[in-house]
Design a protein around this motif. Structure first.
Motif, short mmCIF file in Angstrom:
data_model
loop_
_atom_site.label_atom_id
_atom_site.label_comp_id
_atom_site.label_asym_id
_atom_site.label_seq_id
_atom_site.Cartn_x
_atom_site.Cartn_y
_atom_site.Cartn_z
N SER A 23 0.78 -0.93 -0.06
CA SER A 23 -0.16 0.01 0.03
C SER A 23 0.81 1.34 0.08
O SER A 23 0.40 2.25 0.39
CB SER A 23 -0.87 -0.08 1.14
N MET A 70 -0.49 4.20 -2.22
CA MET A 70 -1.71 4.53 -2.14
C MET A 70 -1.44 6.15 -1.64
O MET A 70 -0.87 6.52 -0.85
CB MET A 70 -2.51 3.87 -1.08
N GLU A 101 -8.27 4.51 -0.94
CA GLU A 101 -7.48 3.74 -1.78
C GLU A 101 -7.23 2.41 -0.99
O GLU A 101 -7.00 1.46 -1.57
CB GLU A 101 -6.57 4.52 -2.70
N CYS A 102 -6.75 2.71 0.10
CA CYS A 102 -6.11 1.39 0.84
C CYS A 102 -7.15 0.53 1.00
O CYS A 102 -7.14 -0.61 1.21
CB CYS A 102 -5.46 2.11 2.28
N ARG A 103 -8.40 1.14 1.50
CA ARG A 103 -9.58 0.16 1.61
C ARG A 103 -9.91 -0.56 0.48
O ARG A 103 -10.44 -1.75 0.67
CB ARG A 103 -10.63 1.12 2.58
N CYS A 143 -1.99 0.74 5.87
CA CYS A 143 -2.05 1.55 4.90
C CYS A 143 -0.78 2.73 5.05
O CYS A 143 -0.61 3.49 5.54
CB CYS A 143 -3.26 2.38 5.05
N TRP A 144 0.30 1.97 4.16
CA TRP A 144 1.61 2.72 4.45
C TRP A 144 1.76 3.89 3.32
O TRP A 144 2.88 4.62 3.55
CB TRP A 144 2.69 1.79 4.12
N GLY A 145 0.81 3.97 2.63
CA GLY A 145 0.88 5.35 2.05
C GLY A 145 1.05 6.58 2.71
O GLY A 145 1.53 7.59 1.97
N TRP A 181 -6.63 11.21 4.91
CA TRP A 181 -5.93 10.24 5.99
C TRP A 181 -6.56 10.28 7.42
O TRP A 181 -6.19 9.75 8.40
CB TRP A 181 -4.38 10.70 6.15
N GLU A 231 -0.37 3.27 11.78
CA GLU A 231 0.82 3.27 10.90
C GLU A 231 1.59 4.53 11.56
O GLU A 231 2.93 4.47 11.32
CB GLU A 231 0.35 3.49 9.41
#
Length: 435
Positions: A64, A67, A72-74, A90-92, A397, A403
């Motif tokens: 991710s 993202m 988008e992560c979901r 969700c590392w974006g 976010w 995260e």
């Protein structure tokens, strides 16, 4: 009767010990499976640890990084067949905001300055932390670095840190001259007076004149732009660097035979230790300007430096006092028998031993001070934890928590674990007794 006795003429070759008694298998048998209860506890612990580790790895190993929002992560998690609520990391948010978590709102085009400052910090610490492994002459750079560091971070004319350094130079030469002619006490008082007079009345004139003749300056950066891990490291380094010598003086003052000195030191230590750091930070933020002359602009980070340093020095004084109390009386008597005066005895005999005894407590205090730098969020400074609120205020976010906190926890763990390992290295290096 015939003699059937037998006498062996050669020794049998030694046999290897049983495989179950040596190596990893022997260690496990002795420590993990030494009994029924220990065996059950070991199995349950291994199962629990494996469950946690596999769950954490599964949560973290999500592609991710590219993202750009939580939505988008979901969507990615839904495509992978996972729960859209904490079904994966969700590392974006880290890929997009790592720069802000490290540097706060420091101008991006000037971030080479704190990076260079951080590198120079390690160079300056080299002859202090690893004196036997680096060139001895590097200590001169260590003496200059405290004046380079603020100039790189805040910018402005180079002549300001030069004028501050000159105050120490003038004070030192005044001390040396008066100590040789009169006494060390008079020299110390004279050196302090000369330095204070220079800083209050002459340094600004010196800075302005040289700045107009030779304008060497960096682009200024306001303190409100500081933030992230850079802010925590800056406050931590200053507080740690200043609290140790102040703590030594307070510890010696608390054990002094001079009633006024002892009373002042005891009063300061007990007052600071009886007040939470968060209260002192509120005082630094709101009340300190009341005691300043009208129109005084006292930098907010400078106020935090003062309060955190005073707070850490009070605890440091008690740690060092414990080391002094652990020394046998014979060490003091031995120093007297050599004809050493008070300061010579402290510098050559007493304090080196007391500091060695106090290493675990000193490093624990350092680690605590570094972690307490996150409390500056209560006075509006954007430390890493306060920045998470600013990041999650972004609609993209909003809802990302683990995260951000995990990334910050990793940064602090690296710093604190490094200090802990150096403490163990130093204890081993200075170990002179037999175990």
């Amino acid at each position: 009767m015939s003699d059937v006795s037998f006498v062996r003429t050669e020794m049998l070759p030694p046999k290897d010990p049983p495989a179950s008694e040596v190596g990893a298998l022997g260690w496990a048998k002795a420590n993990l499976f030494s009994g029924v209860f220990n065996s059950i506890l070991t199995v349950v612990s291994v199962v629990f640890i494996a469950y946690v580790v596999f769950g954490l790895v599964g949560w973290a190993l999500v592609p991710s990084w590219s993202m750009t929002s939580l939505a988008e992560c979901r969507a990615l998690l839904a495509d992978l067949g996972r729960s859209t609520h904490n079904g994966g990391a969700c590392w974006g948010v880290i890929a997009e905001r790592w720069n802000q978590l490290l540097f706060g709102f420091y101008p991006r085009e000037l971030q080479w300055r704190p990076v260079l400052d951080f590198i120079l910090l390690f160079v300056a610490l080299g002859p202090i932390l690893f004196a036997d492994k680096v060139p001895a002459k590097l200590i001169y750079f260590s003496a200059v670095f405290p004046f380079i560091m603020p100039w790189l971070l805040w910018g402005g004319t180079v002549w300001l840190p030069v004028s501050v350094a000159l105050g120490f130079v003038f004070g030192y030469f005044t001390f040396k001259a008066l100590a040789e002619q009169v006494s060390e006490l008079v020299g110390l008082i004279g050196g302090v007076v000369v330095a204070v007079v220079w800083w209050l009345f002459l340094a600004s004139l010196f800075t302005s004149v040289l700045a107009s003749v030779l304008p060497l300056a960096l682009e200024p950066v306001q303190s409100r732009d500081f933030g992230g891990l850079m802010l925590s490291i800056t406050i931590g380094v200053v507080a740690i660097g200043l609290s140790l010598p102040l703590g030594i003086l307070l510890a010696l003052g608390r054990q002094s035979d001079l009633m006024i000195v002892k009373t002042l030191c005891v009063g300061f230590i007990e007052f600071i230790r009886g007040v939470p750091l968060i209260t002192l930070l509120f005082v630094a933020s709101t009340l300190l300007n009341i005691f300043m002359p009208p129109g005084t602009n006292f930098d907010i980070i400078m106020r935090v430096f003062i309060m955190v340093t005073l707070f850490a020095s009070a605890y440091m004084a008690e740690v060092i006092r414990g080391g002094l109390a652990a020394l046998p009386k014979g060490q003091y008597e031995g120093a007297d028998s050599l004809g050493l005066n008070y300061w010579q005895a402290q510098r050559l005999i007493i304090m080196p031993q007391a500091l060695k005894i106090s290493i675990p407590g000193i490093v624990s205090t350092f680690i605590g001070v570094f972690k307490d730098t996150t409390l500056v969020s209560v006075i509006g400074l954007f430390d890493p934890l306060n920045l998470t609120n600013a990041i999650r205020a972004d609609a993209n976010w909003n809802g990302v928590v683990w995260e951000l906190y995990g990334f910050i926890a990793l940064l602090f763990f690296i710093c604190c674990f490094s200090m802990s390992r150096y403490s163990m290295y130093l204890e081993k290096k200075l170990q002179t007794g037999h175990r």
